[in-house]
Every structure is written in C-alpha cells, then in structure tokens.
Design an enzyme around this catalytic site. Structure first.
Site, mmCIF file in Angstrom:
data_model
loop_
_atom_site.group_PDB
_atom_site.id
_atom_site.type_symbol
_atom_site.label_atom_id
_atom_site.label_comp_id
_atom_site.label_asym_id
_atom_site.label_seq_id
_atom_site.Cartn_x
_atom_site.Cartn_y
_atom_site.Cartn_z
ATOM 1 N N HIS A 1 19.825 16.542 -25.905
ATOM 2 C CA HIS A 1 18.246 16.301 -26.042
ATOM 3 C C HIS A 1 17.649 17.602 -25.627
ATOM 4 O O HIS A 1 18.150 18.201 -24.786
ATOM 5 C CB HIS A 1 17.786 15.001 -25.261
ATOM 6 C CG HIS A 1 18.430 15.029 -23.821
ATOM 7 N ND1 HIS A 1 17.726 15.571 -22.744
ATOM 8 C CD2 HIS A 1 19.378 14.450 -23.230
ATOM 9 C CE1 HIS A 1 18.460 15.532 -21.730
ATOM 10 N NE2 HIS A 1 19.574 14.811 -22.044
ATOM 11 N N GLU B 1 28.376 17.401 -19.090
ATOM 12 C CA GLU B 1 26.972 17.739 -19.525
ATOM 13 C C GLU B 1 26.334 19.471 -19.006
ATOM 14 O O GLU B 1 26.412 19.479 -17.743
ATOM 15 C CB GLU B 1 26.096 16.823 -19.136
ATOM 16 C CG GLU B 1 24.560 17.139 -19.540
ATOM 17 C CD GLU B 1 23.475 15.935 -19.331
ATOM 18 O OE1 GLU B 1 23.795 15.082 -18.404
ATOM 19 O OE2 GLU B 1 22.493 15.799 -20.063
ATOM 20 N N ASP C 1 26.247 12.161 -12.876
ATOM 21 C CA ASP C 1 24.957 12.720 -13.904
ATOM 22 C C ASP C 1 23.742 12.894 -12.828
ATOM 23 O O ASP C 1 23.071 11.827 -12.509
ATOM 24 C CB ASP C 1 24.774 11.741 -14.940
ATOM 25 C CG ASP C 1 23.720 12.296 -16.058
ATOM 26 O OD1 ASP C 1 23.055 13.206 -15.496
ATOM 27 O OD2 ASP C 1 23.782 11.869 -17.063
ATOM 28 N N TYR D 1 34.218 6.913 -23.339
ATOM 29 C CA TYR D 1 34.060 5.874 -22.685
ATOM 30 C C TYR D 1 35.017 4.762 -23.116
ATOM 31 O O TYR D 1 34.654 4.208 -24.161
ATOM 32 C CB TYR D 1 32.618 5.231 -22.527
ATOM 33 C CG TYR D 1 31.530 6.453 -22.304
ATOM 34 C CD1 TYR D 1 31.339 6.896 -20.982
ATOM 35 C CD2 TYR D 1 31.081 7.032 -23.300
ATOM 36 C CE1 TYR D 1 30.372 7.992 -20.858
ATOM 37 C CE2 TYR D 1 30.114 8.101 -23.181
ATOM 38 C CZ TYR D 1 30.009 8.760 -21.781
ATOM 39 O OH TYR D 1 29.031 9.771 -21.725
ATOM 40 N N ASP E 1 0.738 -1.183 0.114
ATOM 41 C CA ASP E 1 -0.225 0.005 0.037
ATOM 42 C C ASP E 1 0.868 1.241 0.257
ATOM 43 O O ASP E 1 0.203 2.181 0.439
ATOM 44 C CB ASP E 1 -1.056 -0.122 1.000
ATOM 45 C CG ASP E 1 -0.174 -0.144 2.643
ATOM 46 O OD1 ASP E 1 0.907 -0.188 2.363
ATOM 47 O OD2 ASP E 1 -1.097 -0.100 3.745
ATOM 48 N N GLU F 1 26.108 17.210 -24.125
ATOM 49 C CA GLU F 1 26.851 16.378 -23.153
ATOM 50 C C GLU F 1 27.605 15.449 -23.944
ATOM 51 O O GLU F 1 27.265 14.229 -23.874
ATOM 52 C CB GLU F 1 25.616 15.516 -22.558
ATOM 53 C CG GLU F 1 24.429 14.804 -23.174
ATOM 54 C CD GLU F 1 23.558 14.276 -22.325
ATOM 55 O OE1 GLU F 1 23.714 13.218 -21.786
ATOM 56 O OE2 GLU F 1 22.378 14.612 -22.437
ATOM 57 N N HIS G 1 26.929 7.581 -27.862
ATOM 58 C CA HIS G 1 25.292 8.454 -27.593
ATOM 59 C C HIS G 1 25.397 9.755 -28.509
ATOM 60 O O HIS G 1 26.432 10.109 -28.976
ATOM 61 C CB HIS G 1 25.034 8.448 -26.149
ATOM 62 C CG HIS G 1 26.040 9.288 -25.375
ATOM 63 N ND1 HIS G 1 26.024 10.725 -25.325
ATOM 64 C CD2 HIS G 1 26.870 8.679 -24.502
ATOM 65 C CE1 HIS G 1 26.959 11.047 -24.531
ATOM 66 N NE2 HIS G 1 27.429 10.066 -23.814
ATOM 67 N N ASP H 1 19.796 18.825 -15.651
ATOM 68 C CA ASP H 1 20.520 17.633 -16.374
ATOM 69 C C ASP H 1 22.047 17.817 -16.345
ATOM 70 O O ASP H 1 22.360 18.175 -17.366
ATOM 71 C CB ASP H 1 19.671 17.122 -17.263
ATOM 72 C CG ASP H 1 20.478 15.767 -17.704
ATOM 73 O OD1 ASP H 1 21.285 15.067 -17.200
ATOM 74 O OD2 ASP H 1 19.941 15.138 -18.975
ATOM 75 N N ARG I 1 32.219 12.176 -19.109
ATOM 76 C CA ARG I 1 31.114 12.898 -19.950
ATOM 77 C C ARG I 1 30.826 14.473 -19.030
ATOM 78 O O ARG I 1 31.012 14.512 -17.808
ATOM 79 C CB ARG I 1 29.606 12.268 -19.718
ATOM 80 C CG ARG I 1 28.380 13.020 -20.274
ATOM 81 C CD ARG I 1 27.097 12.046 -20.680
ATOM 82 N NE ARG I 1 26.534 11.659 -19.271
ATOM 83 C CZ ARG I 1 26.649 10.455 -18.949
ATOM 84 N NH1 ARG I 1 27.258 9.407 -19.784
ATOM 85 N NH2 ARG I 1 26.029 10.003 -17.948
ATOM 86 N N HIS J 1 14.197 14.175 -20.798
ATOM 87 C CA HIS J 1 14.385 14.169 -22.250
ATOM 88 C C HIS J 1 12.951 14.964 -22.704
ATOM 89 O O HIS J 1 11.921 14.189 -22.809
ATOM 90 C CB HIS J 1 14.196 12.705 -22.687
ATOM 91 C CG HIS J 1 15.694 12.158 -22.162
ATOM 92 N ND1 HIS J 1 15.910 10.705 -22.405
ATOM 93 C CD2 HIS J 1 16.719 12.701 -21.724
ATOM 94 C CE1 HIS J 1 17.199 10.415 -21.743
ATOM 95 N NE2 HIS J 1 17.818 11.672 -21.471
ATOM 96 N N HIS K 1 24.096 3.843 -18.156
ATOM 97 C CA HIS K 1 22.963 4.163 -17.272
ATOM 98 C C HIS K 1 23.375 3.440 -15.992
ATOM 99 O O HIS K 1 22.298 3.089 -15.300
ATOM 100 C CB HIS K 1 21.562 3.671 -18.067
ATOM 101 C CG HIS K 1 21.153 4.631 -19.043
ATOM 102 N ND1 HIS K 1 20.419 4.335 -19.851
ATOM 103 C CD2 HIS K 1 21.623 5.708 -19.217
ATOM 104 C CE1 HIS K 1 19.923 4.942 -20.677
ATOM 105 N NE2 HIS K 1 20.769 5.881 -20.398
HETATM 106 N N1 GLY Z 1 20.533 12.129 -17.320
HETATM 107 C C1 GLY Z 1 19.982 11.760 -18.501
HETATM 108 C C2 GLY Z 1 20.681 12.293 -19.715
HETATM 109 O O1 GLY Z 1 21.858 13.000 -19.366
HETATM 110 O O2 GLY Z 1 20.140 12.105 -20.834
HETATM 111 MN MN MN Z 2 21.180 14.491 -20.781
HETATM 112 MN MN MN Z 3 22.443 13.608 -17.687
#
Ligand code: GLY
Ligand code: MN
Ligand code: MN
Length: 441
Positions: A353, A407, A259, A388, A39, A384, A349, A270, A405, A360, A242
């Site tokens: 975005h 960003e 991140d 890697y 619950d 970003e 990647h 982000d 990374r 996103h 991720h």
């Molecule tokens: N934190 C998600 C991205 O960087 O897209």
């Molecule tokens: Mn991002």
């Molecule tokens: Mn991110």
C-alpha cells in the site's frame, strides 16, 4: 513544543494547492481530540491532510485557503491562555502561529463562526471534504446558509463543492526530498527496533515484552508514537493477520512475526520481520521463509518507475504460487492456481500500500478509466508478501501454524527503488547470526 520544521516546504505545499484550486475557498479542519474514558483522552493525532499543508500539530485548528486574483492563507487556532498552558502545555496562539508557520493571517478559533460566512461570500467554489465529519458538515452548512441569506444584498454563495482531499491526495502521492528524509529516518528507527527485538527474543518471554522493546526504541530515537498498534504474533497467532493481543508466551520451535513501525513528525514506517524464537529456523520454517523472501525480493525488483502499481503484487504471486505447488500446498499449474485463486488459502492479502503520513497512505491505486496507477519517482509504498498456513486436511502437517510476512518500505527513485527499511536484518543467515550473537545475554 516548538518544532524543527521547514516553513518554506509547507508554504510551497499550500501554494501548489492554491494553484490547483485556481478560484474559490478551501476549508480544512484538523482532527478533534478524542476521549478514551471519562476525562482521559487518547494521545492527540492531527489530521494528515491539515498537517500536510500546515505542519501545525495543535487541535482546534482550521486552515482556510482563498484562491483567486490574490491568494490568501489563513489559520484559525486556539488563543494563548496561561491558565490552560499551566495545565496542558504550550500553545502558539494566532499571532505566533502566523509568524512561525508563515500564514498570511491568523485568528482565534473562537472567531470561526463570525468570519467564515464573510470569507465564503462571493467565492465561486467551496473546496471541502463533505461527509468526512458530521460535526464539520453541520458547521459548514450553517455558514453556507448564512451566506445565502445575504443574497438580497448582492452576496453570492459558492455554486459547487469540490472534495479538497482528492486534490491533496494527489500531491501527497509524490514525496518531496523533505518528506523522503523523514521517511528514511522513520524507517531507520523502526529497523533498529526490529533488530533489537530479534536480539532480545528468547523462549519463555512474552509477546508484550518484545512489544515493549519497540516502544523503548521508538521513543529513545525521537519518534512520537507507534504508527499503528504493533502486531507481535508467535506461533499460530501469526496466522491471524491483525492479531494484536500480544499476550502469549514465546515457545521454542515457533516463529515470531512482528509488524511494527513508528511515526516521526507525522511520517509512518511499517516493517514486518519473522524469525525463530529459539534463533534457528526448522527445515519447514526455512523452506517457507525463503519462499516468502524470494517473493519479496522479486516484488521489490518490480517496484520501479513506469511499472503499474500491480506489478510488485504480480511478481510476488508468481514466486509464491510456484512455491505453494512445489511444497504441495496447491495443486495444478501456476496458471491454474492463479486463475482459480487456490493460493488465497495461504496468501489472502495484497502485497502493499502507499505509505506516508498515514500508514495506509492517501492516493488512488487506479486511474479514472480503471487502469492501475503507474509508479513514479517519489512514491513510497510497502512490499509485504506473506504466507499463513492454518491446519487443514490438504496441508502437509510440518507446515501447520506457520505464519510469515516480510515487509519493507520502498521509495521509487528515478532509476528504480531504494529500500528505506534496509537496515532491518532479513536473510536467514543474518537473522540466525544476530540471534546466536545475543543467545547468552
Ligand atoms: N501494519 C499494517 C500493514 O502492514 O498494512
Ligand atoms: Mn503494511
Ligand atoms: Mn505492516
């Protein structure tokens, strides 16, 4: 609880959608509450499309818009209920919601089944996102059938269904000054949290201890939640894009990639920063870090009005690929590596975005003809790039297990860009200075 929000801003958004609809009825429900286990519920998060048009955060709410000779905005929401409010907290109820949020009419959510077939009668079009929720599809189909049953009495049902989300998405792509102010504040809270994390990171701490610093800083500064599950990835973990186990010990000599961003009144930040656990980049770490940083700076420079959406990605690739060749990670000319895609072993990647109510965020990246969207003032996006390096025979060993990374959150302005997350420390010199300052704490 009651909110500080600008009623006119949300009225304007509804008016803009009504103008686009021209004629017909829109049905936009908010998100359901979701059970976590037994619950206990997950923290409630409203639907972004619904919230964009209402500013209303309560579950069990539906916005109905009627466009035509006379536009009408209607909210369905939970009734006041002292018993439930003693247990679960304040709820507006239709009467107060109507006044506080500026709707033309408001009704109890319990009247939805009774009133919707009436409201849908003789409407030319139904604006609804069919397929987004099985539960709502069943309800809306039921109401449509009820309207159709009245055909012999001269009541007609909507002849077509238009995806209302697409209309809202287009509006959401260009942020208003009200939204930009929130996004600047959201980015600033997250930037402060990244700086805090950098200043407390030491060898032998755990990834989750650093994650806790983010939660502390987010809530302390008024953000309601993390915008997504924080990635706190030390050493080789940073090569898992991720990664979110966040349960390893930080070792001297490794990098830490974080991140993490927060949500402020619905708006996400982000940000990613990568820095050495012991406060000093090794030569190999510094080489790759400065490569990614140069790629990011070039990419941000390409984020300006009238450039295509892909321009920042192309600018990042241009710098990264040259670096991969110089550091003997890729072989061939820049054109060859771009063409054969070998760079994807280290950069798999895209460079960003849209960012907004969703991390996103809503909005197309290409037009109907398949061309990249053009950037325009008011767009908000992330930039970003990363790198890697997993252990492999074709990779110099000193680069193994380095994941980086960087960003930032960027607003397109009339003349260029504004980095909303600029307060998060980023250069090698600034990171090392900040960590040295806090080394003995
Ligand atoms: N934190 C998600 C991205 O960087 O897209
Ligand atoms: Mn991002
Ligand atoms: Mn991110």
């Amino acid at each position: 609880m009651k909110l500080n929000f600008d009623k006119i801003e949300f009225k304007n958004r509804r008016a803009a959608l009504l103008a686009k609809m021209a004629d017909g009825i829109a049905i936009i429900p908010t998100a359901p509450e979701v059970i976590r286990n037994r619950d206990s519920h997950y923290p409630y998060r409203f639907d972004s499309h619904f919230y964009y048009l209402t500013g209303f955060k309560e579950p069990e709410s539906v916005l109905v818009l009627i466009a035509g000779k006379e536009d009408k905005t209607i909210l369905f929401c939970r009734d006041k209920d002292m018993e439930r409010e003693i247990w679960d907290g304040f709820r507006y109820g239709p009467e107060a919601a109507k006044t506080e949020f500026g709707f033309d009419e408001a009704y109890s959510i319990t009247q939805l089944d009774e009133l919707l077939p009436k409201l849908m009668g003789n409407q030319s079009k139904l604006f609804y996102s069919l397929g987004a929720s099985r539960e709502w599809d069943v309800k809306v189909t039921g109401w449509l059938n009820k309207v159709k049953e009245q055909a012999r009495t001269g009541v007609s049902a909507p002849e077509s269904i238009v995806d209302v989300r697409q209309l809202i998405d287009t509006a959401r792509l260009v942020k208003t000054p009200y939204e930009i102010d929130l996004m600047r504040r959201s980015a600033n809270i997250a930037a402060t949290a990244h700086n805090r994390a950098m200043s407390v990171t030491k060898p032998n701490k755990k990834e989750y201890e650093i994650e806790a610093q983010f939660l502390h800083e987010f809530y302390k500064n008024g953000a309601q939640a993390p915008a997504y599950t924080s990635i706190v990835a030390s050493g080789a973990n940073a090569c898992t894009l991720h990664y979110n186990a966040n349960n390893c010990v930080l070792h001297s000599g490794e990098l830490l990639l974080i991140d993490a961003g927060c949500e402020l009144d619905g708006y996400a930040s982000d940000i990613t920063r990568t820095f050495p656990v012991n406060g000093k980049f090794s030569p190999a770490q510094k080489d790759l870090y400065e490569l990614v940083l140069n790629a990011q700076l070039a990419s941000i420079e390409a984020a300006k009005p009238n450039n295509y959406w892909n321009a920042p990605h192309e600018a990042a690739l241009d710098v990264l690929i040259q670096g991969f060749i110089d550091f003997k990670l890729c072989k061939g000319t820049k054109e060859e590596v771009l063409e054969n895609g070998d760079y994807r072993q280290f950069y798999m990647h895209r460079t960003g975005h849209w960012l907004g109510l969703d991390v996103h965020d809503a909005g197309e990246y290409k037009d109907k003809a398949g061309n990249w969207a053009k950037l325009e003032a008011g767009n908000t996006l992330t930039v970003e790039p990363g790198c890697y390096v997993r252990p492999a025979d074709n990779v110099p060993e000193h680069f193994w297990n380095i994941g980086i990374r960087i960003e930032d959150d960027v607003l397109i302005t009339k003349t260029g860009f504004e980095v909303l997350s600029k307060n998060a420390v980023k250069s090698v010199a600034d990171i090392e200075a900040m960590m040295a300052e806090h080394k003995d704490e």
